[in-house]
Design an enzyme around this catalytic site. Structure first.
Site, PDB file in Angstrom:
ATOM      1  N   ASP A   1       0.819  -1.209   0.000  1.00 49.90           N
ATOM      2  CA  ASP A   1       0.000   0.000   0.000  1.00 49.90           C
ATOM      3  C   ASP A   1       0.855   1.263   0.000  1.00 49.90           C
ATOM      4  O   ASP A   1       0.319   2.367  -0.116  1.00 49.90           O
ATOM      5  CB  ASP A   1      -0.973   0.005   1.191  1.00 49.90           C
ATOM      6  CG  ASP A   1      -0.270  -0.150   2.521  1.00 49.90           C
ATOM      7  OD1 ASP A   1       0.325  -1.220   2.747  1.00 49.90           O
ATOM      8  OD2 ASP A   1      -0.304   0.785   3.343  1.00 49.90           O
ATOM      9  N   ASN A   2       2.180   1.095   0.112  1.00 49.72           N
ATOM     10  CA  ASN A   2       3.097   2.227   0.001  1.00 49.72           C
ATOM     11  C   ASN A   2       3.949   2.130  -1.265  1.00 49.72           C
ATOM     12  O   ASN A   2       5.013   2.732  -1.340  1.00 49.72           O
ATOM     13  CB  ASN A   2       4.016   2.296   1.227  1.00 49.72           C
ATOM     14  CG  ASN A   2       3.253   2.648   2.493  1.00 49.72           C
ATOM     15  OD1 ASN A   2       2.201   3.257   2.438  1.00 49.72           O
ATOM     16  ND2 ASN A   2       3.786   2.246   3.626  1.00 49.72           N
TER      17      ASN A   2
END
Length: 491
Positions: free
Chosen positions: A250-251
């Protein structure tokens, strides 16, 4: 006059399953502490108006500007290898998109703007310290020439947030090519929503890879494009000693930008196994592990895209593997080319890679400062009598032995000594966001409401490759009692 944002929103026009519509939560007494005026101008905004009380209210989320369509984006993600099917923007709200002066579409997002449906029992707020850290490091990365999200503004809210203790609250205005992540694709893949994956992929191609429009196999080409950008991005991280600290899917940005500056840090003494993040107990995201983790994340993206590759599952897997197989070579090519430039080699010869690796090994053994060793090599390349690089080694003889071979190799290069030094200084920064400097700035702001150290650090880091005699101390590594051994996530 009133503050005007020329919003042209596209992500909020996607189906409702892609996000939750939610407005920022008003704050008590917003006060602007930093506006990135050059970035504001680049975005087509009026910096003078943004510095008014009305501007501060918008940048704090107290007032929603005309044309905004505030949303919290949905995404999933692997966090330290463990899959979470729903994450999403738990403390960030995308106000909308603008077209900047170069014709590039940019997201304008508020971080710390209050709870959203994805907050998972969190308060949706941000403390001042993490906001300042992201402002400092993201803008430093931009000045270093590394693809990154940017920071438009930092605002204190007049409220406190409760973490281990009560801390001043703040909001960061983040600017990005987009906030679409590997985890955005995972959100729909785990729900087996192939139509949404296709819709998202089409959106990404149109926004970030328009050259792929109309190609025969656009989704294969999309994966290849993301693989190439991520490989080159991580190579650039390693070349300046940067450790992201939390490379969850998610990063991992689809656009190829560095995103989410939580427990990030720059190395002082060179150590391939260096970890700063307090939550990375197993060293999963250590400095030297970052290329491997980037490929792991990209493999998760490939899994999401498989339904778009064709109905023959086995063939689709083979095609994805072929595309992913390009990562090691792309990374190595970018990394080795960057290393050659850092040591003043501008042609490629057999033995170069081994020569540079010998330097890195000696640096690790002698606890040589990563940034200053390479910067001082430029001095040594310009003046054989300069020995500042030698002084970085606990055992200077280890440098002497390597330097003898290095100078023999330099003799085969066409540049003059002055040309070589200039070229090396253009790729070897003198100033980086030293952890102890960032921490001192945060403490002055949090404890004393003193932003002068923050302003000065941001000013110095805006010119990382230039000699700045008045600020020479900012290049110094920490003294033993100044060393920061752990950095912490901003949540």
């Amino acid at each position: 006059m009133t503050v005007h944002f020329p919003f042209q929103n596209s992500y909020s026009a996607l189906p409702d399953s892609f996000f939750a519509r939610v407005a920022p939560t008003p704050v008590a007494a917003p006060r602007l502490i930093k506006l990135n005026r050059p970035l504001a101008v680049q975005l087509g905004l009026d910096p003078d108006l943004l510095e008014t009380p009305e501007g501060a209210e918008i940048l704090a989320g107290k007032t929603v500007p005309d044309g905004a369509d505030p949303i919290a984006m949905a995404y999933a993600g692997h966090q330290f290898g463990q899959f979470v099917p729903q994450l999403g923007d738990g403390r960030a709200i995308l106000l909308g998109e603008v077209i900047d002066r170069d014709g590039v579409r940019r997201d304008i997002q508020l971080k710390g703007s209050g709870p959203t449906p994805f907050s998972r029992r969190g308060d949706g707020r941000a403390a001042l310290g993490p906001v300042l850290r992201e402002y400092i490091v993201s803008e430093a990365m931009y000045a270093l020439g590394i693809p990154t999200t940017r920071s438009l503004a930092a605002v204190v809210t007049g409220e406190h947030v409760i973490r281990e203790t009560a801390l001043p609250g703040a909001v960061l205005t983040r600017v990005a090519a987009s906030h679409i992540r590997v985890g955005t694709f995972q959100f729909f893949a785990v729900r087996r929503d192939t139509d949404a994956i296709r819709r998202l992929a089409d959106h990404v191609i149109a926004r970030h890879y328009p050259e792929l429009l109309g190609t025969e196999r656009p989704y294969h080409a999309l994966l290849a494009g993301v693989v190439a950008r991520q490989a080159e991005l991580v190579a650039r991280w390693l070349l300046v000693g940067f450790i992201h600290g939390v490379m969850n899917t998610d990063n991992s940005s689809i656009s190829g930008e560095t995103i989410d500056y939580g427990p990030c840090a720059f190395m002082d003494a060179y150590n391939p196994a260096q970890v700063f993040s307090s939550i990375d107990e197993m060293g999963r995201y250590a400095y030297a592990n970052q290329p491997r983790i980037a490929l792991w994340n990209l493999t998760r993206l490939a899994e999401c895209l498989l339904p778009l590759f064709g109905e023959e599952q086995e063939k689709a897997v083979e095609q994805a593997q072929d595309i992913l197989g390009a990562f090691p070579e792309t990374f190595s090519k970018a990394y080795q080319a960057g290393l050659r430039k850092k040591v003043g080699l501008f042609t490629e010869r057999d033995g170069d890679e081994a020569l540079i690796q010998d330097l890195l090994d000696a640096m690790a053994k002698n606890q040589a400062d990563f940034t200053l060793t390479f910067r001082r090599l430029g001095d040594a390349a310009g003046d054989p009598a300069a020995d500042d690089a030698r002084a970085e080694f606990m055992d200077p003889a280890a440098f002497d032995e390597w330097a003898r071979r290095w100078r023999e190799r330099l003799a085969a290069e066409p540049q003059s000594a002055a040309e070589r030094q200039s070229a090396m200084n253009a790729v070897n920064p003198l100033f980086i966001p030293r952890n102890h400097r960032v921490e001192a700035v945060i403490q002055a702001a949090v404890n004393d409401d003193n932003y002068a150290p923050f302003e000065e650090l941001v000013k110095v880091l805006a010119k990382p490759y230039e000699d700045q005699p008045d600020y020479a101390a900012y290049a110094d590594p920490p003294l033993p009692d100044q060393r920061v051994l752990q950095t912490f996530c901003g949540t």
